[in-house]
Write an enzyme that holds these catalytic residues in place. Structure first.
Site, PDB file in Angstrom:
ATOM      1  N   ASN A 209       0.913  -1.216   0.125  1.00  0.00           N
ATOM      2  CA  ASN A 209      -0.289   0.065  -0.010  1.00  0.00           C
ATOM      3  C   ASN A 209       0.532   0.861  -0.048  1.00  0.00           C
ATOM      4  O   ASN A 209       1.826   0.841   0.905  1.00  0.00           O
ATOM      5  CB  ASN A 209      -1.186  -0.131   1.241  1.00  0.00           C
ATOM      6  N   GLU A 210       0.422   1.770  -0.950  1.00  0.00           N
ATOM      7  CA  GLU A 210       1.085   3.749  -0.975  1.00  0.00           C
ATOM      8  C   GLU A 210       3.163   2.984  -0.895  1.00  0.00           C
ATOM      9  O   GLU A 210       3.619   4.096  -0.297  1.00  0.00           O
ATOM     10  CB  GLU A 210       1.026   4.142   0.247  1.00  0.00           C
ATOM     11  N   GLN A 211       3.512   1.979  -1.579  1.00  0.00           N
ATOM     12  CA  GLN A 211       4.586   2.113  -1.164  1.00  0.00           C
ATOM     13  C   GLN A 211       5.938   0.805  -1.944  1.00  0.00           C
ATOM     14  O   GLN A 211       4.713  -0.473  -2.269  1.00  0.00           O
ATOM     15  CB  GLN A 211       5.056   1.734   0.543  1.00  0.00           C
TER      16      GLN A 211
END
Lengths: 264, 229
Positions: B201-203
């Site tokens: 997530n977001e990374q």
């Protein structure tokens, strides 16, 4: 009792107790001293699949953390120490094997590691919240068919601490483990006090003959605008016997037309 | 033509991999996401009979014939999906888990996933800070036509952001992470609703994990020849 090729879930009849309150060893629990529930007993009915906190909630030892501010009344693993949420789980199951049959004990997921004792014999399950374990326990089945299973479940290695101001994933220590990260709290979730320690997914036994099917893989390919379609099926076959197994491997694809009528 | 039986010898005490000759289907009923058509499912049974013993093991699974493609649109930066060659407008819901104490009942999965379908959604995204969802979750997504976007267990907030930077190299044991990832893929890969694996997530996961995931999940060259035309 599982039929060949079918699994039997072990999802009832489990007991649990805090490890620090049990003086018996895993070998004793699964041989001479099986636990029982009583007024002075540390054992209680367990939630399996589930978590230690889920077991405590089920037995009303702690309140349900998802109502009001009740989560604040439950001690966090950072304050209690990991031992507080290290729990024994115990159950029994029936199984008798015929010659050349094998029994696998399957855990679909445990958080975070465990020691398994079955009829006095120990197996260690390695770390990791998102992995399956399959143990061939054929050699340790009891002749009378009643088998005793105890599992000592340890919390994540890095449960972390929740800062006073909260925050996304607390102090981020949980990120050092291969485990769910929301358990230290997030903007949508209060911290989970035991970090979801437990036998959190299905436990089952499965009986096979000498050759076992492992993880089949089905893939389809399409040609001519989806008119011509192929199904590709791959599997692993494990021969547990000490002789070459000549097998007939079969695949059958059916579709249900209506009710119980199938087209082959 | 949808039954096949093959003779295979397995050496003592060993594990082998076996691939059946491909099974041919003429215009099978396709599996479609919610709102685009039926969620046609076939039952696949694999069994092994051992000479001198009889039935040794069997396995069955619902299978849906469907082809899911997706790529990044260079104009918008958005991900475009096609199912069975048809573009699909994704209407999705975010999912972490149905219960924080992991009281993950089949009934709850059934109810929640049907609710997503009733809301006219066609995709559920499983967030990286939570679980790789369970086969029971995927079963109902297969039934109700919810595509699943499944993330592995990496989030920016716990792996790589903040002051001081949180776990810049992700989990301590990269081999364990990959072992768990591979095992999870094997657990879920036959579900027709499974549409996309995402590193986190977001990374982006640490480079070695990311590279290994991309390599392991790459389409096998044999299947790259598959085409609609």
């Amino acid at each position: 009792m599982a039929e060949i090729g079918k699994k039997s879930k072990l999802n009832s009849g489990w007991l649990a107790a805090r490890s620090t309150e049990v003086e018996l060893s895993g070998a004793q629990l699964t041989t001479t001293h099986p636990p029982s529930i009583g007024p002075s007993s540390p054992w209680m009915e367990a939630a399996v699949p589930g978590t230690v906190l889920g077991t405590l909630v089920k037995n009303k030892v702690v309140p349900d953390p998802f109502y009001g501010l009740q989560n604040e009344t439950i001690i966090d693993i950072a304050d209690s120490g990991r031992e507080y949420y290290t729990f024994w789980f115990f159950t029994t199951f029936q199984c008798k094997l015929s010659e050349s049959q094998h029994l696998d004990l399957n855990f679909r997921a445990i958080n975070y590691s465990a020691e398994v004792y079955i009829n006095g014999h120990q197996k260690v399950l390695p770390k990791g919240m998102f992995r399956r374990h399959s143990l061939d326990v054929s050699d340790v089945m009891r002749p009378d068919g009643t088998n005793l299973l105890a599992v000592l479940v340890h919390p994540p290695d890095h449960p972390g601490r929740i800062p006073a101001q909260g925050g996304q994933g607390g102090d981020h220590e949980i990120g050092k483990d291969v485990a769910a990260q929301y358990v230290e709290g997030w903007d949508w979730m209060a911290p989970i006090r035991d970090r979801n320690t437990g036998i959190w997914d299905e436990v089952s036994i499965s009986r096979t003959g000498p050759v076992k099917i492992i993880d089949p893989h089905l893939v389809s390919t399409f040609f001519d605008d989806y008119k011509r379609v192929y199904l590709h099926a791959t599997l692993e076959m494990q021969n547990k016997s000490s002789w070459v197994a000549d097998c007939s491997v079969n695949v059958q694809v059916t579709t249900e037309l209506e009710g119980n009528i199938c087209l082959v | 033509e949808h039954i096949q039986s093959q003779k295979v010898s397995v050496p003592a005490g060993s594990t082998i991999q076996y691939t059946f000759p491909q099974l041919y289907f003429y215009k099978p009923n396709l599996w479609w996401p919610n709102g685009m058509g039926k969620q046609s499912l076939y039952n696949v049974v694999i069994s092994i009979d051992v000479e001198g013993f009889g039935e040794s093991d069997s396995w069955n699974h619902h299978f849906g014939f469907r082809k899911i493609e997706s790529d990044i649109d260079t104009a918008t930066g958005g991900r475009l999906f096609k199912v069975n060659g048809q573009p699909i407008f994704i209407r999705g819901g975010n999912w972490i888990l149905s219960d924080g104490l992991l009281r993950l009942s089949e009934k709850r999965y059934h109810t929640d996933i049907k609710f997503h379908a009733d809301m006219n959604f066609n995709m559920i995204r499983c967030w990286g800070g939570g679980l790789a969802e369970r086969p029971e979750f995927y079963h109902y997504c297969d039934i109700y036509g919810l595509l699943v976007w499944q993330e592995f267990w990496i989030t920016g907030d716990v792996d790589g952001r903040g002051v001081p930077v949180s776990n810049p190299n992700g989990p301590l044991d990269h081999d364990l992470f990959l072992l768990c990832a591979r095992d999870t893929v094997k657990l879920l890969r036959n579900h027709p609703s499974l549409a996309l694996w995402v590193g986190g997530n977001e990374q982006v996961p640490p480079p070695d994990i990311n590279a290994a995931l991309k390599k392991d999940l790459e389409l096998h060259p044999h299947f790259q020849t598959s085409s609609e035309n």
